[in-house]
Design an enzyme around this catalytic site. Structure first.
Site, short mmCIF file in Angstrom:
data_model
loop_
_atom_site.label_atom_id
_atom_site.label_comp_id
_atom_site.label_asym_id
_atom_site.label_seq_id
_atom_site.Cartn_x
_atom_site.Cartn_y
_atom_site.Cartn_z
CD GLU A 1 -2.88 -1.26 2.32
OE1 GLU A 1 -2.82 -0.38 3.21
OE2 GLU A 1 -3.69 -2.22 2.37
CD GLU B 1 -4.22 -8.11 1.39
OE1 GLU B 1 -5.15 -7.52 2.01
OE2 GLU B 1 -3.04 -7.71 1.39
#
Length: 364
Positions: A167, A274
């Site tokens: 991220e 994910e």
């Protein structure tokens, strides 16, 4: 054996053939006795994809049979993150991570490493210098190097792929990088250093950038820009991890398809890292249809996504972020009457329509 499995997946070139039809009304077995359906997802997709799940040291004990029979890859949900492995400088804790690695190896499963650097899981000591002063660039880089060398070195030859950075993209910033302490203290080249340190610690490991909302146009453009810069500088980036915390409402399958294609054009490997599919819109606790209808839509959408992946030999693994609906992170702060059901197995560990849609989408 698992090394051969990984090699087959990474080398796999999918042949063109008719896609197996799948719909939300894919029949489930007549009985629901608690017996895990055979063959498993891992077996159904063998030779095409690694099928994974995020696990922790608890559910490998309570759901170990289900995990081992249905998946051939695991990732530690939290146990390999920096705050878990080095909560205080020089004090390493690998007990939970070791348990997951031992479980995976005992069941011939591949292991993803998640994650070496994430702004939300960087312990405070990383930024503390001497005499109450903030740590400078050189000290932070030295600490990062030691942390990565220790963790990646410990699992060298065991973890086949690492999410090196997690991220890091902010499409609102001029250089497309999140303006966090890593960026402020070290500078934008902290990403280069993280990858180079990881590669030095285990030259055979695959090294990934892991990111969310990669299908959003502005974010995707920024991620491509960052990756192109890394590749031009000779940084050893092998692939992109697409988190894919999605909903029954969005994104479109076409948007996901286009995203995977964009990164495959750069010569990169893609993994969905994910995956879960909420019945709700983001930060909205209102159900827009009956649960029965939304679960049917979920099954149909999962099937469409997995069939689309047949067109992407660049996709080498799909990992669900959890095992059963009982353990999903999406329910951590949810009201008791708004429980989400984003995974393939229900709260009792029984296969849902989503499971059967993913199962039917495999070429067997």
């Amino acid at each position: 054996m698992i090394a051969g499995c990984i090699a087959r997946v990474l080398a796999c070139t999918l042949v063109t053939s008719a896609l197996l039809a799948c719909s939300s009304n894919t029949p489930a077995p007549a009985q629901t006795t608690g017996i895990v359906p055979k063959p498993s997802l891992a077996k159904a997709w063998q030779g095409q994809l690694l099928i994974g799940a995020a696990v922790d040291e608890k559910n490998i004990k309570t759901q170990g049979t289900l995990i081992a029979e249905q998946f051939n890859s695991v990732v530690a949900e939290n146990a390999m993150k920096p705050m878990a492995t080095e909560p205080r400088e020089g004090e390493f804790h690998f007990e939970a991570a070791d348990a997951i690695v031992h479980f995976a190896q005992s069941h011939d499963m591949a292991i993803r490493g998640h994650t070496l650097l994430w702004h939300l899981h960087t312990p405070d000591w990383m930024w503390q210098g001497t005499n109450g002063q903030p740590a400078d660039r050189n000290l932070v880089l030295a600490r990062l190097k030691r942390h990565i060398e220790t963790e990646v070195g410990r699992y060298k030859g065991q973890v086949y792929v690492w999410d090196v950075v997690n991220e890091i993209i902010d499409e609102k910033q001029p250089d497309c990088l999140r303006d966090d302490k890593w960026h402020q203290v070290v500078g934008p080249d902290y990403v280069d250093y993280a990858f180079r340190y990881a590669h030095a610690a285990d030259p055979a490991a695959r090294l990934f950038i892991n990111e969310y909302s990669t299908e959003a146009p502005a974010k995707q453009r920024c991620l491509i820009r960052v990756v192109q810069g890394l590749l031009q500088r000779g940084v050893p980036v092998n692939g992109i991890g697409h988190q894919m915390h999605i909903s029954v409402f969005y994104p479109t399958v076409a948007a996901i398809d286009e995203t995977l294609t964009a990164f495959a054009r750069l010569g990169l490997e893609n993994q969905i890292t994910e995956l879960d599919m909420s019945l709700y819109r983001w930060k909205d606790n209102h159900l827009y249809d009956t649960r029965e209808n939304l679960l049917a839509l979920q099954a149909r959408r999962y099937g469409e996504i997995m069939r689309m992946i047949h067109n992407h030999p660049d996709v080498t693994a799909v990992t669900w972020w959890g095992v059963t609906d009982a353990g999903t992170w999406l329910n951590q702060d949810a009201p008791s009457d708004h429980r989400d059901q984003p995974l393939l197995f229900d709260a009792q560990g029984q296969p849902k329509g989503a499971f059967w849609a993913v199962f039917a989408a495999a070429r067997r």
